[in-house]
Write a protein that holds these residues in place. Structure first.
Motif, PDB file in Angstrom:
ATOM      1  N   TYR A   1       0.779  -1.167  -0.313  1.00 45.78           N
ATOM      2  CA  TYR A   1       0.048  -0.084  -0.102  1.00 45.78           C
ATOM      3  C   TYR A   1       0.691   1.217  -0.014  1.00 45.78           C
ATOM      4  O   TYR A   1       1.569   1.335   0.795  1.00 45.78           O
ATOM      5  N   LEU A   2       0.821   2.298  -0.998  1.00 46.80           N
ATOM      6  CA  LEU A   2       1.484   3.268  -1.194  1.00 46.80           C
ATOM      7  C   LEU A   2       0.768   4.564  -0.529  1.00 46.80           C
ATOM      8  O   LEU A   2      -0.718   4.749  -0.826  1.00 46.80           O
ATOM      9  N   MET A   3       1.114   5.178   0.452  1.00 46.92           N
ATOM     10  CA  MET A   3       0.354   6.197   0.973  1.00 46.92           C
ATOM     11  C   MET A   3       0.064   7.406   0.094  1.00 46.92           C
ATOM     12  O   MET A   3       1.143   7.709  -0.519  1.00 46.92           O
ATOM     13  N   GLN A   4      -0.864   8.143   0.092  1.00 50.95           N
ATOM     14  CA  GLN A   4      -1.329   9.130  -0.859  1.00 50.95           C
ATOM     15  C   GLN A   4      -1.218  10.462  -0.067  1.00 50.95           C
ATOM     16  O   GLN A   4      -1.003  11.567  -0.832  1.00 50.95           O
ATOM     17  N   GLN A   5      -1.358  10.693   0.973  1.00 54.09           N
ATOM     18  CA  GLN A   5      -1.274  11.616   2.009  1.00 54.09           C
ATOM     19  C   GLN A   5       0.143  11.726   2.473  1.00 54.09           C
ATOM     20  O   GLN A   5       0.975  10.748   2.286  1.00 54.09           O
ATOM     21  N   CYS A   6       0.491  12.897   2.915  1.00 53.47           N
ATOM     22  CA  CYS A   6       1.822  13.110   3.483  1.00 53.47           C
ATOM     23  C   CYS A   6       1.702  12.663   5.095  1.00 53.47           C
ATOM     24  O   CYS A   6       1.272  13.225   5.848  1.00 53.47           O
ATOM     25  N   LEU A   7       1.887  11.250   5.343  1.00 51.75           N
ATOM     26  CA  LEU A   7       1.866  10.880   6.888  1.00 51.75           C
ATOM     27  C   LEU A   7       3.215  11.113   7.429  1.00 51.75           C
ATOM     28  O   LEU A   7       4.391  10.552   6.957  1.00 51.75           O
ATOM     29  N   THR A   8       3.140  11.598   8.678  1.00 53.46           N
ATOM     30  CA  THR A   8       4.268  11.692   9.423  1.00 53.46           C
ATOM     31  C   THR A   8       4.043  10.967  10.919  1.00 53.46           C
ATOM     32  O   THR A   8       3.084  10.791  11.317  1.00 53.46           O
ATOM     33  N   VAL A   9       5.302  10.531  11.216  1.00 54.79           N
ATOM     34  CA  VAL A   9       5.279  10.043  12.916  1.00 54.79           C
ATOM     35  C   VAL A   9       5.533  11.428  13.768  1.00 54.79           C
ATOM     36  O   VAL A   9       6.584  11.931  13.725  1.00 54.79           O
ATOM     37  N   ARG A  10       4.583  11.917  14.260  1.00 52.71           N
ATOM     38  CA  ARG A  10       4.420  13.073  14.790  1.00 52.71           C
ATOM     39  C   ARG A  10       5.362  12.920  16.284  1.00 52.71           C
ATOM     40  O   ARG A  10       6.147  14.020  16.450  1.00 52.71           O
ATOM     41  N   ALA A  11       5.136  12.052  16.785  1.00 54.81           N
ATOM     42  CA  ALA A  11       6.089  11.856  18.131  1.00 54.81           C
ATOM     43  C   ALA A  11       6.161  10.298  18.342  1.00 54.81           C
ATOM     44  O   ALA A  11       5.456   9.534  17.782  1.00 54.81           O
ATOM     45  N   TRP A  12       7.156   9.828  19.272  1.00 51.08           N
ATOM     46  CA  TRP A  12       7.481   8.486  19.556  1.00 51.08           C
ATOM     47  C   TRP A  12       7.909   8.562  20.950  1.00 51.08           C
ATOM     48  O   TRP A  12       8.444   9.434  21.528  1.00 51.08           O
ATOM     49  N   ALA A  13       8.017   7.335  21.501  1.00 53.80           N
ATOM     50  CA  ALA A  13       8.915   7.033  22.938  1.00 53.80           C
ATOM     51  C   ALA A  13       9.317   5.599  23.049  1.00 53.80           C
ATOM     52  O   ALA A  13       8.865   4.858  22.130  1.00 53.80           O
ATOM     53  N   ALA A  14      10.411   5.555  23.672  1.00 50.62           N
ATOM     54  CA  ALA A  14      11.014   4.094  24.038  1.00 50.62           C
ATOM     55  C   ALA A  14      11.174   4.161  25.319  1.00 50.62           C
ATOM     56  O   ALA A  14      11.867   5.092  25.707  1.00 50.62           O
ATOM     57  N   VAL A  15      10.823   2.979  25.918  1.00 47.74           N
ATOM     58  CA  VAL A  15      10.985   2.761  27.271  1.00 47.74           C
ATOM     59  C   VAL A  15      11.758   1.448  27.374  1.00 47.74           C
ATOM     60  O   VAL A  15      11.334   0.469  26.756  1.00 47.74           O
ATOM     61  N   GLY A  16      12.779   1.329  28.350  1.00 47.21           N
ATOM     62  CA  GLY A  16      13.569   0.137  28.517  1.00 47.21           C
ATOM     63  C   GLY A  16      13.939  -0.087  30.103  1.00 47.21           C
ATOM     64  O   GLY A  16      13.654   0.752  30.836  1.00 47.21           O
ATOM     65  N   SER A  17      14.634  -1.176  30.281  1.00 44.78           N
ATOM     66  CA  SER A  17      14.917  -1.348  31.771  1.00 44.78           C
ATOM     67  C   SER A  17      16.572  -1.565  31.918  1.00 44.78           C
ATOM     68  O   SER A  17      17.196  -0.956  31.020  1.00 44.78           O
ATOM     69  N   LYS A  18      16.986  -2.022  32.606  1.00 44.98           N
ATOM     70  CA  LYS A  18      18.300  -2.091  33.118  1.00 44.98           C
ATOM     71  C   LYS A  18      19.338  -2.827  32.028  1.00 44.98           C
ATOM     72  O   LYS A  18      20.257  -2.034  31.490  1.00 44.98           O
ATOM     73  N   LYS A  19      18.869  -3.687  31.488  1.00 44.02           N
ATOM     74  CA  LYS A  19      19.833  -4.197  30.369  1.00 44.02           C
ATOM     75  C   LYS A  19      19.691  -3.552  29.076  1.00 44.02           C
ATOM     76  O   LYS A  19      20.961  -3.234  28.419  1.00 44.02           O
ATOM     77  N   GLU A  20      18.622  -2.891  28.883  1.00 48.97           N
ATOM     78  CA  GLU A  20      18.749  -1.916  27.500  1.00 48.97           C
ATOM     79  C   GLU A  20      19.337  -0.844  27.976  1.00 48.97           C
ATOM     80  O   GLU A  20      19.791  -0.076  26.992  1.00 48.97           O
ATOM     81  N   GLY A  21      19.441  -0.278  29.352  1.00 45.38           N
ATOM     82  CA  GLY A  21      20.415   0.764  29.624  1.00 45.38           C
ATOM     83  C   GLY A  21      21.577   0.635  29.625  1.00 45.38           C
ATOM     84  O   GLY A  21      22.592   1.533  29.549  1.00 45.38           O
ATOM     85  N   GLN A  22      22.097  -0.730  29.461  1.00 45.37           N
ATOM     86  CA  GLN A  22      23.598  -0.812  29.400  1.00 45.37           C
ATOM     87  C   GLN A  22      23.787  -1.228  28.036  1.00 45.37           C
ATOM     88  O   GLN A  22      24.916  -1.482  27.710  1.00 45.37           O
ATOM     89  N   GLY A  23      22.966  -1.162  27.109  1.00 41.13           N
ATOM     90  CA  GLY A  23      23.179  -1.477  25.586  1.00 41.13           C
ATOM     91  C   GLY A  23      23.601  -0.170  24.725  1.00 41.13           C
ATOM     92  O   GLY A  23      23.404   0.887  25.658  1.00 41.13           O
ATOM     93  N   PRO A  24      23.839  -0.452  23.653  1.00 42.83           N
ATOM     94  CA  PRO A  24      24.476   0.740  22.679  1.00 42.83           C
ATOM     95  C   PRO A  24      23.469   1.885  22.516  1.00 42.83           C
ATOM     96  O   PRO A  24      23.911   3.157  22.142  1.00 42.83           O
ATOM     97  N   LEU A  25      22.175   1.597  22.608  1.00 40.21           N
ATOM     98  CA  LEU A  25      21.141   2.411  22.175  1.00 40.21           C
ATOM     99  C   LEU A  25      20.731   3.299  23.682  1.00 40.21           C
ATOM    100  O   LEU A  25      19.603   4.092  23.457  1.00 40.21           O
ATOM    101  N   ALA A  26      21.343   3.187  24.771  1.00 44.02           N
ATOM    102  CA  ALA A  26      20.552   3.534  26.066  1.00 44.02           C
ATOM    103  C   ALA A  26      20.517   5.125  25.729  1.00 44.02           C
ATOM    104  O   ALA A  26      19.294   5.531  26.211  1.00 44.02           O
TER     105      ALA A  26
END
Lengths: 341, 341
Positions: free
Chosen positions: B10-35
């Motif tokens: 499916y090809l979008m015909q309007q201009c769709l934007t990801v207006r905002a986002w969030a990521a939540v993690g815990s200890k191990k994710e906090g020790q990873g490269p994307l922390a």
């Protein structure tokens, strides 16, 4: 595209028709009052498989195949399918559709899933994003009992408030078209929780969600219960149904003369020992396919609000003493293309 | 509405934007490269709750609240949310969203759920059926281990092919708008099953589904891998990733220089003892929110094919010696409004 009205109601702008449908059940459903409306009653609830889960998957694939043959269509004619069941990780659905090749949207809405699927299918068809979409759901008494309560072998005694999970499946094919039944509008549910914790009384847990969706649908569309022949919830059973009527009465909405419940229609509660009535994703879906849609096609029912309700619990949340949240999605099905609004 | 191209793109015909986002993690994710990209790292993986399931629900509600505050919006501004997780009956989601009042579409697509939700949200926004929709998914190491494998207390030893379920959640807000990242196209997955039965090697089980979706997307859009900066699957891990590259090579499609996997990005495999990489609905969702979307916004990545993959098994189907079907949904995210097509 569908016109959004109020917070969560969508009015279809195209002429959407349920082109075809199917209902499949097993022995107990075949002894119930709707038996003659089913496309297939398989008295052997193993469906020829060596586990209950495989039986449920087999039932799903039979139902989809039957709906397609009723529509004179094949898998390739379907743009996408919305599907779900009650099993952990929805394996009834995924194994049942494994060989179909139909692009799949897996859903989980507990017993509300049939309306959730029809709702999403209708929004995509109405916006002409897809030409033709399906929805299918299933449940199986033996898979549900061992997963949600106890394995059958334990011989547990069921309290009178308990419901009987239907071994059944229902499927629909939605597209634009000029023959009834039409899908005229839909309302998306929200999670509602009034604190009921008794997993043997799920009708009571789901009634607040049903009341919330119905209340908002009437407000959003400026309609009232007497404008519809029938309001069919699924599956509140006897106790939840009474609670729903009472909850709405408090808001001055009287649905008593219009309301029925798929869990009360599928079995003969006097003769079939099902306590508070039927339940399961496949109960409302198969009542839809065996009774409601044929009646809408023939004009015996002219306007129906079909509103399956889901109890969003798991065995783990019950053990952890959580209350049981509910959700109810609604679709308005009609013999007529227009009117009421 | 989105333009359907081929069987499932499916090809979008309007201009769709990801207006905002969030990521939540815990200890191990906090020790990873994307922390540093996470909105919130909660080192206590109970999230202040008295069970792992409640911890996961709490994480979901924190993630949705954070995405909304990043968007300067409230619950009332969201027309509907598509949400799911890995738990039986998706209770992470339903309990996590219980108090939000947002109209909910519950999904089950295993680890493919984030793309499934974004895909459905984008189709409804692009057709202007809704103005603004969200998608959210989650996973929790401790809930997933006890449900899919063994309770942690058993101290089971994990084989090298096993993946580590991320304790993480990601959410996005989609609407029409004029700022990157844009959502340009999407492809719906089909169930694929080449007969892998090893639940400790789910990457291998899912690779055929990823190959199928990608192959069809390139064919439907007449594009090729080198036109995209990055193809991020989630979560095939090390073994599944290699298999995906090999499967596509057989068809003359070379993604090797473009491909990465969210399960390989979230942890440092050398230092963090995660065997074949990360996994779980929340892995790809949080990699999206912590790394991919910020990079797309800033133009560090210009065109991304984001393709989470789901293993559609349950513990019961594994015990019953069933093979593991997979599914992969794809969304094309871009720094640019146009180009390539």
């Amino acid at each position: 595209m569908a016109k959004k009205q109020g917070k969560q109601t969508y009015l279809m702008q195209q002429c959407l028709t349920v082109r075809a449908w199917a209902a499949v059940g097993s022995k107990k459903e075949g002894q119930g009052p709707l038996a003659s409306g089913f496309d297939l009653i398989e008295p052997d609830s193993t469906f020829g498989q060596d586990s209950w889960e495989k039986a449920e998957s087999r039932m799903v694939s039979l139902t989809v195949a039957k709906a397609l043959s009723n529509a004179a269509l094949t898998y390739e004619d379907i743009d996408c399918i919305f599907a779900g069941d009650l099993l952990n990780q929805c394996v009834g659905t995924t194994f049942g559709l494994r060989d179909s090749g139909i692009p799949l949207f897996g859903l989980y809405g507990a017993c509300s899933t049939m309306a959730e699927g029809m709702l999403l299918a209708s929004l995509l068809v109405d916006s002409q994003t897809v030409r033709r979409a399906m929805a299918v759901t299933s449940s199986h008494f033996c898979t549900a009992e061992r997963q949600y309560r106890f394995p059958l072998e334990y011989g547990s005694v069921r309290p009178p408030s308990a419901q009987w999970t239907a071994t059944a499946s229902g499927a629909v094919v939605l597209e634009e078209g000029n023959q009834p039944p039409y899908l005229r509008a839909a309302a998306v549910g929200t999670v509602e929780d009034l604190g009921v914790t008794d997993q043997n009384n799920m009708g009571a847990a789901m009634a607040p969600a049903a009341a919330a969706t119905l209340r908002r649908f009437f407000a959003d569309t400026n309609t009232s219960p007497e404008q519809f022949d029938l309001i069919a919830t699924g599956d509140l059973g006897a106790i939840g149904s009474q609670l729903l009527v009472e909850l709405l009465q408090r808001d001055g909405i009287d649905i008593k003369s219009r309301h029925t419940d798929c869990g009360l229609l599928i079995y003969d509660r006097q003769k079939q020992d099902v306590h508070s009535g039927g339940s399961g994703c496949g109960c409302s879906a198969s009542v839809l396919g065996s009774y409601l849609l044929p009646s809408l096609r023939d004009g015996k029912i002219r306007n129906l609000l079909f509103m399956p309700t889901g109890a969003l619990l798991s065995p783990t949340t019950v053990q952890q003493k959580e209350s049981i949240p509910g959700i109810a999605h609604l679709v308005w099905l009609s013999h007529e293309k227009e009117g009421i609004l």
